[in-house]
Design a protein around this motif. Structure first.
Motif, PDB file in Angstrom:
ATOM      1  N   LEU A  80       0.805  -1.222   0.000  1.00 46.38           N
ATOM      2  CA  LEU A  80       0.000   0.000   0.000  1.00 46.38           C
ATOM      3  C   LEU A  80       0.829   1.258   0.000  1.00 46.38           C
ATOM      4  O   LEU A  80       0.413   2.286  -0.487  1.00 46.38           O
ATOM      5  CB  LEU A  80      -0.898  -0.008   1.238  1.00 46.38           C
ATOM      6  N   ASP A  81       2.008   1.155   0.558  1.00 47.50           N
ATOM      7  CA  ASP A  81       2.814   2.360   0.589  1.00 47.50           C
ATOM      8  C   ASP A  81       3.831   2.372  -0.534  1.00 47.50           C
ATOM      9  O   ASP A  81       4.668   3.248  -0.612  1.00 47.50           O
ATOM     10  CB  ASP A  81       3.482   2.505   1.959  1.00 47.50           C
ATOM     11  N   GLU A  82       3.694   1.388  -1.373  1.00 54.32           N
ATOM     12  CA  GLU A  82       4.564   1.343  -2.542  1.00 54.32           C
ATOM     13  C   GLU A  82       4.319   2.597  -3.375  1.00 54.32           C
ATOM     14  O   GLU A  82       3.192   3.024  -3.579  1.00 54.32           O
ATOM     15  CB  GLU A  82       4.223   0.114  -3.375  1.00 54.32           C
ATOM     16  N   VAL A  83       5.403   3.152  -3.823  1.00 58.06           N
ATOM     17  CA  VAL A  83       5.267   4.361  -4.630  1.00 58.06           C
ATOM     18  C   VAL A  83       5.005   3.966  -6.074  1.00 58.06           C
ATOM     19  O   VAL A  83       5.743   3.181  -6.657  1.00 58.06           O
ATOM     20  CB  VAL A  83       6.533   5.218  -4.512  1.00 58.06           C
ATOM     21  N   MET A  84       3.914   4.468  -6.595  1.00 55.70           N
ATOM     22  CA  MET A  84       3.584   4.203  -7.994  1.00 55.70           C
ATOM     23  C   MET A  84       3.938   5.421  -8.811  1.00 55.70           C
ATOM     24  O   MET A  84       3.692   6.549  -8.393  1.00 55.70           O
ATOM     25  CB  MET A  84       2.072   4.035  -8.173  1.00 55.70           C
ATOM     26  N   VAL A  85       4.443   5.177 -10.003  1.00 58.51           N
ATOM     27  CA  VAL A  85       4.659   6.289 -10.911  1.00 58.51           C
ATOM     28  C   VAL A  85       3.326   6.601 -11.570  1.00 58.51           C
ATOM     29  O   VAL A  85       2.654   5.712 -12.081  1.00 58.51           O
ATOM     30  CB  VAL A  85       5.703   5.911 -11.969  1.00 58.51           C
ATOM     31  N   VAL A  86       2.919   7.845 -11.483  1.00 52.06           N
ATOM     32  CA  VAL A  86       1.661   8.242 -12.118  1.00 52.06           C
ATOM     33  C   VAL A  86       1.924   9.471 -12.978  1.00 52.06           C
ATOM     34  O   VAL A  86       3.070   9.839 -13.205  1.00 52.06           O
ATOM     35  CB  VAL A  86       0.558   8.504 -11.066  1.00 52.06           C
ATOM     36  N   ALA A  87       0.852  10.075 -13.446  1.00 53.42           N
ATOM     37  CA  ALA A  87       1.003  11.203 -14.354  1.00 53.42           C
ATOM     38  C   ALA A  87       1.825  12.317 -13.700  1.00 53.42           C
ATOM     39  O   ALA A  87       1.464  12.798 -12.631  1.00 53.42           O
ATOM     40  CB  ALA A  87      -0.370  11.729 -14.759  1.00 53.42           C
ATOM     41  N   TYR A  88       2.912  12.718 -14.322  1.00 53.22           N
ATOM     42  CA  TYR A  88       3.772  13.813 -13.867  1.00 53.22           C
ATOM     43  C   TYR A  88       4.163  13.695 -12.403  1.00 53.22           C
ATOM     44  O   TYR A  88       4.138  14.680 -11.671  1.00 53.22           O
ATOM     45  CB  TYR A  88       3.098  15.167 -14.123  1.00 53.22           C
ATOM     46  N   GLY A  89       4.449  12.501 -11.928  1.00 48.15           N
ATOM     47  CA  GLY A  89       4.885  12.383 -10.546  1.00 48.15           C
ATOM     48  C   GLY A  89       4.664  10.989 -10.031  1.00 48.15           C
ATOM     49  O   GLY A  89       4.640  10.026 -10.791  1.00 48.15           O
ATOM     50  N   SER A  90       4.522  10.907  -8.726  1.00 47.98           N
ATOM     51  CA  SER A  90       4.295   9.602  -8.151  1.00 47.98           C
ATOM     52  C   SER A  90       3.290   9.710  -7.012  1.00 47.98           C
ATOM     53  O   SER A  90       2.989  10.799  -6.535  1.00 47.98           O
ATOM     54  CB  SER A  90       5.616   9.026  -7.634  1.00 47.98           C
ATOM     55  N   ALA A  91       2.751   8.572  -6.622  1.00 45.61           N
ATOM     56  CA  ALA A  91       1.779   8.560  -5.530  1.00 45.61           C
ATOM     57  C   ALA A  91       1.902   7.214  -4.857  1.00 45.61           C
ATOM     58  O   ALA A  91       2.369   6.258  -5.462  1.00 45.61           O
ATOM     59  CB  ALA A  91       0.371   8.733  -6.091  1.00 45.61           C
ATOM     60  N   ASN A  92       1.512   7.131  -3.572  1.00 45.20           N
ATOM     61  CA  ASN A  92       1.460   5.793  -3.033  1.00 45.20           C
ATOM     62  C   ASN A  92       0.053   5.263  -3.175  1.00 45.20           C
ATOM     63  O   ASN A  92      -0.917   5.997  -3.377  1.00 45.20           O
ATOM     64  CB  ASN A  92       2.007   5.698  -1.622  1.00 45.20           C
ATOM     65  N   LYS A  93      -0.027   3.988  -3.114  1.00 45.77           N
ATOM     66  CA  LYS A  93      -1.268   3.322  -3.446  1.00 45.77           C
ATOM     67  C   LYS A  93      -2.414   3.783  -2.545  1.00 45.77           C
ATOM     68  O   LYS A  93      -3.548   3.924  -2.965  1.00 45.77           O
ATOM     69  CB  LYS A  93      -1.078   1.809  -3.301  1.00 45.77           C
ATOM     70  N   ARG A  94      -2.083   4.045  -1.288  1.00 43.26           N
ATOM     71  CA  ARG A  94      -3.105   4.444  -0.334  1.00 43.26           C
ATOM     72  C   ARG A  94      -3.773   5.759  -0.742  1.00 43.26           C
ATOM     73  O   ARG A  94      -4.992   5.899  -0.689  1.00 43.26           O
ATOM     74  CB  ARG A  94      -2.469   4.612   1.040  1.00 43.26           C
TER      75      ARG A  94
END
Lengths: 1004, 462
Positions: A80-94
């Motif tokens: 859940l706290d894995e950092v995902m690469v998303v649009a123009y940045g990153s987010a954690n799953k939570r």
């Protein structure tokens, strides 16, 4: 006896994990690890301890003689706290409010093809990928259904933050002559990829604005890391053959069919089609029979060739991959370098691909306020393909020819050029497919440099700024040589050569300002950005005949020019965007985005568009009132927003006059080339998504999404009155809905000491409907390919089959019978007149239900995993039948067993209609006779590997493995793979390759 | 905004063309190119005319003919499936739209006045020709119901959308209006070698003779045929020893120049009939036609028969590839030539125009004299129906593969009879061998794409 057990729980990097639940299985006896990851509890020998922690895989250990049990927990895929690469940045799953999924390295690199995206099939819900068996061949990637009719249906690809150019329009030639199915992704070395994120809903993707309607695939390459340099060497070697096979007839069977067809031809024309009378009249019948035999021998001679065309054109392909990578770094600088060589031979002779690629990724913390870095890759691919995977089926498509030629046509002639035979009787102008491939050349060489440089400023915490400059330079060099001896190059042309060079340079500049802070329980994440992208393509194309020598294939070898053309295609995009995310106490999340795009591809009155999204999430498991045992995590999400899709053409909005090929009588000329459409604009999709993520007992992950994607103002080639001089014009018209459910489940049924079993499955239920359309689109009949079996009609799915309703063979006349259809419904009458039978809709190509099922077993150092993919509810139309199961229309092109046992007066209980050479009855044209279910189950991938221990102080680890791809397929239609074709029309495409591969990977 | 304005570099923008006489002249050149494309006079119309009549057929299916125009041969046109008619329709209108742009804009464009007049004259002449070819292909012949039959949508400007079909009478009025205007605008012919690759004043006269013939206006047909003959007399007819379809031969009144600029190779006209050098050779003469060619002693036209794909001597090779290379179908395509004028004059006179049957016999005999070494044996002295038949037969021999074939049958209301044994194993349904002149399939349906897109009225019978 009870004793005290102690130990430490660490993660993969050896860091202690506090708060891990340690429970004696099937009891309430348990504890948690302290801040140093240590625990202590009392239990009996033989008890099982269960270690669980959110985001980690559960571990079970049996208590034995030892009093100390140290455990290393691995991250689970659903961390859940894995950092995902998303649009123009990153987010954690939570905190992420959208629908997106990430696949990390192993799953991406393991595919036995040149191109990474093929390995995603069956791994992610809502994603469907159709792949050709050609090395480097084209893939068709659909995220949440087919989103457009005339526009692109492919996702946007982003490599390390830069949108990459995946237009394949710069390849040379046209579909008649070119080496078809070029895949712009095949120059990316999959071993360099760290993760792939697929953005599916508006919340995830609408920050990409006018290009994100078909979803976004974000590719992130490996980065360096601090510490000792880690070197990895990998070698893979494998063999491939065709997954699907056709059942063919032999020489005798062909001869019998041909002669029967010829006799019937005579009876039809000379005896008023009174078959029964003639068959009953022995003398008359044998007159015709003798005549037919002599006709046959006149064409095919008296010696039986018994040629095996498929045996001659197919081969056992091979695949070799050599991979090297190193990564490391010190406190300030980290690097990743890699080199890769791929050598692949296809299952069709003379086809294959070689790729050389290298990458360098660097990052340096220059000052405490600035980080700079660059990612650079260089790749060269050399691809031999020939005109074998397109929509053209004729003498210049060797794979088609080999699949229609009968065993009676000889392949080899010791006296022929290169030992190859001319085809008997000028069939397709001597287009001996083996000769076409062996003597000709169809090569595409691509050289590609991609890179970006960035600088990240930490202005004043929490404000940061990142600026990125990316380039993508692509050069293509194509040589298409239709040789002097065979195919269209024979005869007066004395070889036809097409030499093409084209080049695209694309650059991207983006500037992003980020603000990220927390005030008490309020968290803010604000992004402001600007981006511009310019792409410039130009090409030179020389095409002519009378080639000096088959070995000399430069442009100067062309004796006489047919054409010399060249042009530029440029486009640009300017964008401004912003995203604001807010959370309260990491329980309630809200996010919104807006983007404004201006594109040169639109009409001058419709150049700018705005795209937005709004989304929210609630982590219910954080609420005190949902403190249910076992529910470790529960989140609800919802999003709504808009995305766009650009027209694939660059200048579709402009009116202009063409100059190319318009000269006359020695003067150059002009002709009206395109109708103007100043209102041409993007296609817009409105996406709604609700979802839920659940984790039970840290063991079972479940994720459910419902989506509703409505695409409006479809980019559509709208028929216009041909009195304009044109048949269609690209306009924004029509609506389409893709709607469905996605389920993902992950579970560890067994995890014990040396043995674990992980399983996961995903399932997509999807429905496509065209909800608004100007005209029903039925393509007109072509005598070369018959009626197109597909219809595009309001209220129906995009790939719906529009067919006659076949009713078997009329036992009286031997003619194909049809149920008469009026407005698609049976009237109750039967007819043998194909023209009067009428048409109806009989299902569609898209699977109603599709998914994958994955299992992984680990025992000590061994691991075995396999992936099944499946689909249910789709249909497939066998359009190859028009060309070769044609009841004698072109009697020289019969080679499948589907034609055996035709009706005649002595065989009235037949399943194949009467065979008449030159048959004019249309019995081979579209009908449900050639419609099949495309339900399938496929063993897509299986891998057995052994983890190497540390050896000889030098080797830190690694693995040896054996892997198989596309091992097993269960489906109704022979010679067809439902994962090969997206529109369900089986044609003469290159069969899917079944590959076996051995590999070794060493880490130093 | 500047970044967002990207322009192609291989095409020319609209306003640049429409304001300049020089560019409009290029548009006219481009229109000749469009007319010479395979979808119009470069193949489709001529091949269609040939294969729908009794004189030509496709080779047997075992010889793998290309499918081009095979629907026409098989008479399988239907409202949904018009075969090559769709492309012919679209291509014709493509030419018409180019011409409309010229005709509508030439006045206000900048440039030389004399050039304007010449360009306008040719554009009007070509528009008349294209509408005429459309009329005889997509409308029932005049003989069926005269002016009242359904005619064409008359699109006379590039902007307007025309969905309503005029009557056949209105269509012919418009064609003749264009041709008469063109006639008045164009200067006298120079007869320079090669000048007939463009439509000229004499070319317009020849075209008018043909149009009036189709309209059964015998007096005018005779008038204009005679005007052409007055300009180019018998001495310009090819003779027994000089019967070769070279570029710009002595009979040339209007012919399409086919060079490497617009050569269509194996898709072009000549390659359809000639199997040599890798040509398709998919359409060959029937025994009926071979016999027809055997009527006269030493008829040079019979010498055009060569070995075909099936191994018999039935390839009718009127169009030979230029000897200096250029590939397949490297030959000009005659549109109007002198022989036809003699035949038109004869037919018009045989229907009572001018001096009547004696004049008709004269015109026909002039031609026959140049097509045999034994004129005495073959000269005509028939009258009445027999004379008309004689003229029609002569047209089949003389104008074969030049876009007349089946049109001459339906124009004259004559049924098409194709003997079964000549068309064995060629893919044609035996029921479609004999076709009445009034059968709807002798003409093209309005293509389904037109009807779907614009709601245009379909032709009666379809």
């Amino acid at each position: 006896q009870e004793k005290n057990i102690t130990g430490t729980v660490t993660d993969e990097n050896g860091m202690p994990i506090p708060g891990v639940n340690v429970i004696v299985k099937n009891t309430t006896n348990g504890t948690q690890t302290n801040f140093d990851g240590e625990y202590s509890l009392n239990a009996e020998v033989g008890d099982v301890l269960t270690f669980s922690f959110i985001g980690m895989k559960v571990v079970n250990r049996t208590i034995g003689s030892s009093d100390v049990i140290n455990v290393e927990l691995e991250k689970s895929a659903e961390s859940l706290d894995e950092v995902m690469v998303v649009a123009y940045g990153s987010a954690n799953k939570r905190s992420f409010t959208g629908a997106a999924e990430t696949v990390t390295n192993e799953a991406v690199t393991r595919g036995a093809t040149a191109s990474f995206e093929t390995a995603l099939q069956g791994k992610i819900s809502g994603v469907n990928i159709s792949t050709s068996g050609q090395p480097g061949g084209k893939s068709n990637v659909q995220i949440r259904g087919v989103g457009s009719i005339s526009g692109s249906t492919q996702p946007l690809y982003v490599l390390d933050g830069v949108v990459i150019n995946t237009d394949s329009n710069l390849r040379a030639g046209d579909y008649m002559t070119g080496s078809t199915g070029y895949n712009p992704l095949s120059t990316i070395n999959s071993a360099d990829i760290k993760s792939i994120t697929v953005l599916k809903d508006a919340a995830a993707s609408s920050l990409y604005g006018s290009r994100a309607a078909n979803g976004v695939v974000i590719i992130t390459t490996k980065k360096g890391k601090r510490g000792e340099t880690e070197i990895v060497l990998g070698v893979e070697s494998g063999w491939s053959e065709n997954l699907t096979e056709e059942n063919l007839i032999n020489n005798e069977q062909f001869k019998d069919l041909w002669i029967e067809g010829q006799i019937n031809q005579y009876i039809q024309n000379g005896e008023n089609a009174e078959f029964k009378r003639v068959y009953a009249d022995n003398n008359l019948f044998s007159t015709y029979q003798n005549q037919a035999i002599s006709d046959y021998e006149g064409i095919y001679g008296t010696t039986n060739a018994n040629a095996d065309w498929l045996g001659a054109i197919y081969q056992t392909g091979y695949l070799r991959k050599y991979n090297f990578s190193a990564r490391g770094g010190n406190e300030k600088t980290s690097f990743y370098v890699s080199g890769n060589y791929l050598d692949q031979a296809g299952t069709v002779i003379e086809t294959g691909m070689k790729r050389y690629s290298g990458r360098l990724n660097l990052e340096n913390e220059a000052k405490d306020w600035i980080t700079i870095g660059a990612n650079l890759s260089v790749a060269k691919s050399e691809r031999d393909a020939a005109n074998i995977d397109g929509a053209y089926a004729g003498g210049l498509n060797p794979l088609y020819m080999a699949r229609v030629l009968p065993p009676a046509a000889p392949i080899y002639d010791p006296n022929g050029y290169g030992g190859y035979a001319n085809l008997p009787n000028d069939i397709e102008k001597n287009a001996n497919p083996i000769g076409v491939l062996k003597v000709g050349k169809y090569e595409n060489i691509e050289f590609r440099v991609r890179g970006d440089a960035f600088a990240k400023f930490q202005i004043i915490d929490p404000l940061s700024f990142k600026t990125t400059f990316g380039i993508d330079q692509q050069a293509i060099d194509e040589t298409l040589y239709d040789n002097k001896e065979f195919g269209a190059g024979g005869g007066i042309w004395n070889g036809v050569l097409n030499r093409v060079k084209s080049e695209v340079f694309q650059y991207t500049v983006s500037n992003i300002l980020n603000y990220n802070d927390t005030y008490g329980q309020h968290g803010f994440d604000i992004l402001l950005g600007q981006e511009s992208q310019v792409s410039k393509m130009n090409s030179i194309n020389v095409y002519g005949y009378d080639v000096l020598d088959s070995e000399l294939l430069s442009a100067s070898s062309i004796g006489s020019l047919w054409s010399h053309t060249g042009y530029a295609e440029n486009y640009s995009l300017l964008s401004y965007f912003s995203q604001v995310a807010y959370n309260f106490n990491r329980k309630y999340y809200l996010s919104s985005s807006i983007r404004r795009d201006g594109s040169s591809r639109f009409g001058k009155d419709a150049r700018w568009g705005t795209f937005w999204s709004l989304s929210g999430a609630w982590v219910a498991s954080e609420e005190d009132f949902i403190d249910v045992d076992g529910i470790d995590y529960l989140k609800f999400r919802a999003s709504y927003g808009t995305n766009g899709n650009l027209p694939p053409q660059y200048y579709a909005a402009l009116a202009f006059f063409e100059t190319d090929g318009k000269g006359y009588g020695g003067e150059s000329g002009l002709s009206y080339g395109q109708l103007q459409n100043p209102d041409l604009s993007w296609e817009q999709s409105k996406n709604f998504n609700v979802g839920m993520d659940l984790n039970l007992f840290s063991e079972l992950d479940l994720s459910v999404n419902y989506f509703h994607k409505k695409t409006q103002d479809l980019l559509l080639n709208v028929p216009v009155s041909p009195t304009t001089g044109f048949l269609t014009q690209l306009q924004n018209y029509g609506e389409m809905v893709n709607e469905g459910w996605e389920f993902e489940i992950g579970y560890t049924p067994y995890s014990h000491d040396n043995f674990t079993w992980n399983t996961s499955a995903n399932l997509t239920i999807i429905d496509n409907e065209i909800t608004k359309l100007k005209n029903t689109i039925v393509s007109t009949y072509s005598s070369r390919y018959g009626q197109d079996p597909l219809i595009i009609k309001e209220g129906e799915s995009i790939y719906s089959f529009y067919l006659r309703d076949y009713a078997g063979v009329d036992p009286e006349t031997g003619m194909a019978q049809y149920h008469v259809l009026e407005d698609g419904n049976r009237t109750g009458d039967l007819t043998t007149d194909a023209q009067a039978a009428g048409f109806g809709i009989f299902g569609d190509a898209l699977q109603d239900l599709q998914g994958g099922f994955f299992n992984e077993f680990n025992y000590k150092s061994f691991s075995l995993d396999f992936l099944f993919t499946f689909g249910v509810g789709g249909k497939v139309y066998d359009r190859t039948a028009f060309k070769r199961d044609d009841d004698g229309y072109a009697p020289q092109y019969t080679n499948t067993v589907a034609q055996l046992n035709p009706w005649n007066p002595n065989n009235t209980d037949a399943t194949v209609p009467i065979r008449i050479n030159g048959n004019p009855t249309f019995s081979n044209d579209v009908s449900t006779r050639h419609l099949y279910d495309s339900d399938y189950l496929k063993l897509k991938n299986l891998k057995l590997s052994y983890k190497l221990p540390e050896m000889w102080s030098m080797i830190k680890g690694g693995s040896v493995y054996a892997q198989g791809d596309n091992l097993l397929l269960l489906t109704e239609l022979e010679g067809y793979d439902p994962e090969a074709v997206v529109d369900g029309v089986n044609f003469f495409q290159v069969p899917t390759a079944r590959t076996l591969m051995l590999g070794i990977r060493l880490q130093f | 905004e500047e970044t967002l304005t990207q322009r192609p570099d291989h095409v020319i923008s609209e306003n640049l063309v429409l304001n300049s006489v020089e560019k409009l002249d290029k548009l006219l050149i481009g229109t000749y190119n469009e007319v010479s494309r395979n979808t119009y006079l470069g193949r489709v119309l001529y091949k269609r005319a040939a294969v729908k009549g009794p004189d030509f057929r496709f080779v047997k299916t075992t010889f793998n003919p290309r499918d081009y125009e095979s629907i026409a041969y098989k008479y399988e046109e239907s409202a949904n499936n018009s075969g090559s008619c769709e492309e012919l329709w679209r291509q014709s209108f493509k030419a018409i739209n180019n011409l409309n742009l010229i005709i509508n804009n030439i006045e206000s464009a900048e440039g030389n006045e004399a050039a304007k007049q010449e360009i306008l004259g040719e554009a009007l002449g070509l528009r008349g020709m294209v509408y005429f070819d459309l009329a005889r292909t997509f409308a029932y012949p005049w003989i069926k119901a005269g002016a009242s039959s359904q005619g064409l949508p008359l699109k006379l400007s590039s902007e307007e959308v025309v969905v309503d079909r005029s009557t056949l009478g209105q269509t012919y009025d418009q064609i003749l209006l264009d041709l008469h205007s063109a006639h008045d605008l164009l200067g006298e012919n120079t007869w320079e070698q090669g000048s007939t690759k463009y439509i000229t004043k004499t070319g317009i006269k020849a075209l008018m003779a043909r149009v009036y013939l189709y309209k059964q206006d015998w007096e005018n047909a005779l008038k204009y045929a005679k005007e052409v003959i007055a300009a180019r007399g018998e001495e310009f007819l090819m003779g027994v020893d000089s019967y070769v379809f070279d570029d710009f031969n002595s009979e040339s009144l209007f012919e399409l120049s086919i060079t490497s600029q617009n050569s269509l190779g194996s898709n072009g006209l000549g390659a359809q009939f000639d199997v040599k050098d890798g040509g398709q050779g998919d359409v060959i003469a029937t025994e009926t036609f071979v016999n027809l060619l055997g009527a006269y002693e030493n008829d040079p036209r019979a010498a055009l028969l060569e070995e075909d794909k099936e191994g018999t001597q039935q390839a009718f090779v009127k169009y030979t590839n230029r000897s200096d290379g250029g590939g397949l179908s490297a030959h000009n395509i005659p549109v109007l030539r002198l022989s036809e004028m003699f035949l038109i004059a004869a037919e018009a006179a045989a229907h009572g125009a001018g001096g009547g049957e004696p004049e008709a016999q004269d015109f026909l005999n002039t031609l026959i004299k140049n097509r045999t070494t034994n004129f005495a044996a073959h000269q005509t002295n028939e009258t009445g129906e027999a004379l008309k038949e004689k003229i029609a037969e002569e047209r089949r021999r003389e104008l074969a593969l030049e876009g007349h074939g089946v049109y001459d049958f339906i124009r004259r209301g004559k049924d098409i009879v194709r003997p079964v044994d000549e068309h064995m194993n060629t893919g044609v349904d035996a029921a479609n061998l004999n076709i009445q002149a009034s059968d709807n399939r002798t003409i093209c349906p309005i293509p389904a794409s037109e009807i779907e897109a614009s709601g245009m009225q379909q032709t009666e019978g379809y």
